[in-house]
Design a protein around this motif. Structure first.
Motif, PDB file in Angstrom:
ATOM      1  N   LYS A 198      16.993  38.582 -28.177  1.00 50.77           N
ATOM      2  CA  LYS A 198      15.865  38.271 -27.414  1.00 50.77           C
ATOM      3  C   LYS A 198      14.438  38.421 -27.697  1.00 50.77           C
ATOM      4  O   LYS A 198      13.385  37.436 -27.447  1.00 50.77           O
ATOM      5  N   GLY A 199      14.200  39.220 -28.094  1.00 48.60           N
ATOM      6  CA  GLY A 199      12.418  39.328 -28.449  1.00 48.60           C
ATOM      7  C   GLY A 199      12.172  38.986 -29.487  1.00 48.60           C
ATOM      8  O   GLY A 199      10.620  38.016 -29.949  1.00 48.60           O
ATOM      9  N   ILE A 200      13.028  38.715 -30.405  1.00 51.28           N
ATOM     10  CA  ILE A 200      12.840  37.823 -31.768  1.00 51.28           C
ATOM     11  C   ILE A 200      13.426  36.601 -31.655  1.00 51.28           C
ATOM     12  O   ILE A 200      13.180  35.728 -32.621  1.00 51.28           O
ATOM     13  N   GLY A 201      13.833  36.018 -30.396  1.00 54.54           N
ATOM     14  CA  GLY A 201      14.645  35.121 -30.600  1.00 54.54           C
ATOM     15  C   GLY A 201      15.909  34.606 -31.213  1.00 54.54           C
ATOM     16  O   GLY A 201      15.971  32.968 -32.265  1.00 54.54           O
ATOM     17  N   ALA A 202      16.230  35.729 -31.666  1.00 52.05           N
ATOM     18  CA  ALA A 202      17.543  35.346 -32.830  1.00 52.05           C
ATOM     19  C   ALA A 202      18.861  35.152 -31.706  1.00 52.05           C
ATOM     20  O   ALA A 202      19.789  35.459 -32.227  1.00 52.05           O
ATOM     21  N   GLU A 203      18.970  34.940 -30.355  1.00 47.32           N
ATOM     22  CA  GLU A 203      19.715  34.702 -29.565  1.00 47.32           C
ATOM     23  C   GLU A 203      21.690  34.075 -30.274  1.00 47.32           C
ATOM     24  O   GLU A 203      22.589  33.674 -29.948  1.00 47.32           O
ATOM     25  N   PRO A 204      20.228  32.498 -30.813  1.00 42.03           N
ATOM     26  CA  PRO A 204      21.484  31.198 -31.536  1.00 42.03           C
ATOM     27  C   PRO A 204      22.031  32.068 -32.653  1.00 42.03           C
ATOM     28  O   PRO A 204      23.427  32.000 -32.976  1.00 42.03           O
ATOM     29  N   ALA A 205      21.017  32.883 -33.669  1.00 41.19           N
ATOM     30  CA  ALA A 205      22.452  33.345 -34.885  1.00 41.19           C
ATOM     31  C   ALA A 205      23.140  33.950 -34.387  1.00 41.19           C
ATOM     32  O   ALA A 205      24.539  34.488 -35.160  1.00 41.19           O
ATOM     33  N   ALA A 206      22.843  34.636 -33.618  1.00 42.74           N
ATOM     34  CA  ALA A 206      23.540  36.058 -32.900  1.00 42.74           C
ATOM     35  C   ALA A 206      24.787  35.614 -32.162  1.00 42.74           C
ATOM     36  O   ALA A 206      26.158  36.155 -32.792  1.00 42.74           O
ATOM     37  N   VAL A 207      24.895  34.415 -31.026  1.00 41.16           N
ATOM     38  CA  VAL A 207      26.477  34.250 -31.204  1.00 41.16           C
ATOM     39  C   VAL A 207      27.161  32.948 -32.315  1.00 41.16           C
ATOM     40  O   VAL A 207      28.120  34.038 -32.023  1.00 41.16           O
ATOM     41  N   ALA A 208      26.344  32.301 -32.915  1.00 43.92           N
ATOM     42  CA  ALA A 208      27.159  32.163 -34.038  1.00 43.92           C
ATOM     43  C   ALA A 208      28.076  33.029 -34.743  1.00 43.92           C
ATOM     44  O   ALA A 208      29.079  32.953 -34.985  1.00 43.92           O
ATOM     45  N   ARG A 209      27.143  34.270 -35.153  1.00 45.37           N
ATOM     46  CA  ARG A 209      28.226  35.453 -36.038  1.00 45.37           C
ATOM     47  C   ARG A 209      29.127  35.814 -35.179  1.00 45.37           C
ATOM     48  O   ARG A 209      30.045  36.085 -35.177  1.00 45.37           O
ATOM     49  N   TYR A 210      29.297  36.244 -33.748  1.00 42.67           N
ATOM     50  CA  TYR A 210      29.724  36.866 -32.954  1.00 42.67           C
ATOM     51  C   TYR A 210      31.275  35.442 -32.856  1.00 42.67           C
ATOM     52  O   TYR A 210      32.050  35.759 -33.180  1.00 42.67           O
ATOM     53  N   ARG A 211      30.663  34.374 -32.802  1.00 41.00           N
ATOM     54  CA  ARG A 211      31.560  33.468 -32.213  1.00 41.00           C
ATOM     55  C   ARG A 211      32.329  32.879 -34.043  1.00 41.00           C
ATOM     56  O   ARG A 211      33.793  33.308 -33.654  1.00 41.00           O
ATOM     57  N   ARG A 212      32.503  33.243 -35.076  1.00 42.24           N
ATOM     58  CA  ARG A 212      33.168  33.444 -36.599  1.00 42.24           C
ATOM     59  C   ARG A 212      33.505  34.264 -36.375  1.00 42.24           C
ATOM     60  O   ARG A 212      34.948  34.474 -36.586  1.00 42.24           O
ATOM     61  N   THR A 213      32.849  36.033 -36.255  1.00 42.13           N
ATOM     62  CA  THR A 213      34.002  36.423 -35.896  1.00 42.13           C
ATOM     63  C   THR A 213      34.828  37.000 -35.208  1.00 42.13           C
ATOM     64  O   THR A 213      36.025  37.301 -35.485  1.00 42.13           O
ATOM     65  N   SER A 214      35.172  36.215 -33.975  1.00 37.91           N
ATOM     66  CA  SER A 214      35.827  36.605 -32.744  1.00 37.91           C
ATOM     67  C   SER A 214      36.930  35.191 -33.715  1.00 37.91           C
ATOM     68  O   SER A 214      38.046  35.082 -33.533  1.00 37.91           O
ATOM     69  N   ARG A 215      35.867  34.198 -33.875  1.00 40.26           N
ATOM     70  CA  ARG A 215      36.905  33.583 -34.618  1.00 40.26           C
ATOM     71  C   ARG A 215      38.568  33.392 -35.426  1.00 40.26           C
ATOM     72  O   ARG A 215      39.709  33.589 -35.736  1.00 40.26           O
ATOM     73  N   ASP A 216      37.232  34.130 -36.368  1.00 43.11           N
ATOM     74  CA  ASP A 216      38.748  35.423 -37.645  1.00 43.11           C
ATOM     75  C   ASP A 216      39.883  35.932 -37.279  1.00 43.11           C
ATOM     76  O   ASP A 216      41.382  35.961 -37.140  1.00 43.11           O
ATOM     77  N   SER A 217      39.076  36.766 -35.538  1.00 39.86           N
ATOM     78  CA  SER A 217      39.743  37.285 -35.053  1.00 39.86           C
ATOM     79  C   SER A 217      41.004  36.633 -33.991  1.00 39.86           C
ATOM     80  O   SER A 217      42.499  37.853 -34.058  1.00 39.86           O
ATOM     81  N   LEU A 218      41.380  35.939 -33.261  1.00 40.04           N
ATOM     82  CA  LEU A 218      41.763  34.616 -32.661  1.00 40.04           C
ATOM     83  C   LEU A 218      42.897  34.718 -33.337  1.00 40.04           C
ATOM     84  O   LEU A 218      44.116  34.866 -33.606  1.00 40.04           O
ATOM     85  N   THR A 219      42.376  33.901 -35.105  1.00 43.78           N
ATOM     86  CA  THR A 219      43.628  33.577 -36.134  1.00 43.78           C
ATOM     87  C   THR A 219      44.440  34.231 -36.783  1.00 43.78           C
ATOM     88  O   THR A 219      45.802  34.015 -36.784  1.00 43.78           O
ATOM     89  N   ALA A 220      43.997  35.741 -37.186  1.00 45.06           N
ATOM     90  CA  ALA A 220      44.690  36.678 -37.255  1.00 45.06           C
ATOM     91  C   ALA A 220      45.802  37.177 -35.444  1.00 45.06           C
ATOM     92  O   ALA A 220      46.962  37.420 -36.265  1.00 45.06           O
ATOM     93  N   THR A 221      45.181  36.952 -35.039  1.00 38.57           N
ATOM     94  CA  THR A 221      45.784  37.030 -33.648  1.00 38.57           C
ATOM     95  C   THR A 221      47.159  36.519 -34.024  1.00 38.57           C
ATOM     96  O   THR A 221      48.480  37.028 -33.196  1.00 38.57           O
TER      97      THR A 221
END
Length: 549
Positions: A198-221
């Motif tokens: 939050k301090g460096i304003g990197a929430e969008p990048a962090a959300v995008a990273r987790y979305r990609r990771t979560s999508r990969d996990s969903l695909t494998a599931t």
């Protein structure tokens, strides 16, 4: 016999008895039909129904207690696996966490351990199913040789086909668990660094990273779910064909007069009964496939190379606190020679963070030198038990976490029982933190101290390190998040409370370095200067740049 083994034996025995009883139910019904219904004997009918009632009561109790014992054995196995995993992860020798996020290790110690523990129940259920198949086959052999042979020969073939179709599920289950563990690790990592993001304003990048990771996990599931659906469908189809074949042959034998009406009912009933054991075997195959994938991940953690060798020696008693590095090379560090007398307050300035990290790892024995030796009171650290080393040399790293609980509880956790933590609180400035909180030192702190500011967390963590009163204390940048007045107070406090105790401060803080007896400068992995703070400020441009800029 241990409790878990006893539960396995009891669960398997009661469940096997339950399956045998289930297989006998169609036989009893067939006997009742031949002796009571066909002959019109009401007395035999009543006796047959009473016998069936007693069998069902026995079946109810045997299943209940057998399943309870089996589940207890499975939970015990999972608990023991979790205990072994946690012990390996927290082992003083280290190494299990290399290349793995904390969330991934948590997933392995919970979900994977649970799946492997469930294999115990699966094996018990497999014994039940095999007992049911064996009893049914024996009964069918007595009724008709062709029916019995069909079951005895067809069941192994069915089991082999079920094992073959479970292979894709095993592969995809392993991929699913890897992706799920990685997603858990990324989520834990993001939550831990939420304030920084939050301090460096990197929430969008962090959300995008987790979305990609979560999508990969969903695909494998989804792939694993499709594999399981295919396996279940194929096995159910094969099972249905097998049972239909048993019923067809039994019906033909009855029409030819080779078996009686009651025996036909028993044969058809046994064919229907076989659905249960065969379905259980299908479930066991799926559980074993997933359990094997989880077991491989658990084995990788348990068999991970140790970061340091587990020496069996103990430090001298009492520990004087003399440290010596003899021609030490490790990572970026090259040929470091350093002698630290007992009771010295030493400052270490390492402009390159990699040099500081390497030195911290050596002093805390999180790694051993590639060349040379690190000695405590003339004893090489490599000959000592890592836990004993850390009892004598306490390394308080810059990013040390706080625990959930009260402020004073965090500090008292490192102190000896009954020890006064007041001096440590004062020396670190943590007393001011306590005064600023609603309930003082009894104020509850959230996990990792997130309810405190960065400077407050630093002071409480430093108080905890000082309260331990270790013979040798190594602190790494303990005052980077406080103001200059507090920093100067902390410097004086460390100097006072660590009087006659060896203390190493790895820092670029002028206030801390000014109270040190001597300061060494490490540049490009080499020790290039050893003098007082004032002398180095006067003589070394590199030192001035690192400390005063």
């Amino acid at each position: 016999m241990t409790g878990q083994r006893r539960d396995v034996v009891v669960g398997a025995a009661l469940g096997a008895g339950h399956q045998a009883g289930e297989a006998l139910v169609p036989v009893l019904i067939g006997v009742v039909i031949d002796r009571a219904v066909a002959r019109g004997d009401s007395g035999d009918l009543v006796l047959g129904l009473a016998a069936l009632g007693l069998v069902y009561i026995a079946l109810s109790f045997s299943f209940r207690f057998g399943a309870r014992a089996g589940e207890r054995a499975a939970e015990t196995a999972a608990h023991r696996l979790r205990t072994r995993l946690v012990a390996r992860i927290l082992a003083p020798e280290g190494g299990a966490d290399q290349g793995r996020l904390s969330g991934e290790l948590t997933n392995i110690a919970t979900q994977d351990a649970k799946r492997v523990g469930a294999v115990t129940m699966a094996l018990i259920v497999g014994i039940w199913a095999l007992m049911g198949l064996l009893v049914a086959a024996v009964i069918l052999l007595r009724i008709s040789l062709p029916l019995g042979l069909l079951v005895l020969l067809g069941t192994p073939l069915l089991l082999w086909l079920g094992h073959l179709v479970s292979k894709p599920l095993e592969r995809r289950s392993g991929a699913e668990q890897e992706r799920a563990a990685h997603a858990s690790g990324v989520a834990a990592d993001l939550v831990a660094g939420l304030r920084v993001l939050k301090g460096i304003g990197a929430e969008p990048a962090a959300v995008a990273r987790y979305r990609r990771t979560s999508r990969d996990s969903l695909t494998a599931t989804l792939r694993a779910a499709r594999a399981q659906a295919w396996q279940n469908g194929i096995v159910l189809t094969l099972t249905g064909i097998f049972i239909a074949l048993v019923a067809l042959i039994g019906g033909r034998l009855a029409t030819q007069g080779e078996i009686s009406l009651g025996e036909l009912v028993s044969a058809v009933g046994l064919a229907l009964f076989l659905i249960g054991p065969l379905s259980e075997i299908s479930w066991v195959n799926a559980e074993l496939a997933q359990g094997r994938a989880s077991a491989a991940r658990i084995a990788a953690v348990l068999a991970a190379d140790r970061a340091v060798l587990p020496g069996d020696g103990t430090p001298p008693d009492p520990v004087e606190g003399r440290l010596r590095l003899r021609s030490v090379s490790s990572g970026p560090l090259q040929d470091i020679d350093l002698d630290i007398a007992p009771g010295t307050v030493l400052g270490v300035v390492a402009p390159d963070p990699a040099d500081a990290a390497a030195l911290i790892g050596l002093l805390g024995r999180h790694g051993d030198p590639d060349h040379g030796t690190v000695e405590l009171d003339t004893v090489p650290l490599t000959t000592l038990d890592p836990a004993a080393v850390r009892g004598a040399i306490l390394v308080a790293e810059h990013d040390a976490d706080l625990f959930e609980g009260t402020l004073t509880g965090n500090v008292r956790a490192a102190a000896a029982p009954g020890a006064d933590i007041g001096p440590a609180m004062t020396a670190s400035g943590a007393d001011d933190v306590a005064d600023a909180l609603p309930q003082g030192g009894d104020t509850e702190i959230t996990e990792r101290g997130r309810s405190l500011s960065g400077g407050q967390r630093q002071r409480v963590a430093l108080a905890r390190a000082l309260a331990a009163d270790a013979p040798v204390l190594v602190v790494h940048e303990p005052a980077t998040a406080v103001d200059t007045v507090t920093e100067a107070r902390i410097a004086d406090g460390i100097r006072e409370i660590r009087r006659d105790r060896t203390t190493i401060m790895i820092t670029t803080s002028p206030a801390l370095l000014a109270v040190a007896d001597r300061v060494v400068l490490v540049e490009n992995g080499r020790l290039v200067a050893d003098a007082t703070h004032a002398e180095l400020v006067h003589d070394r441009d590199g030192y001035r740049t690192a400390v005063l800029s």
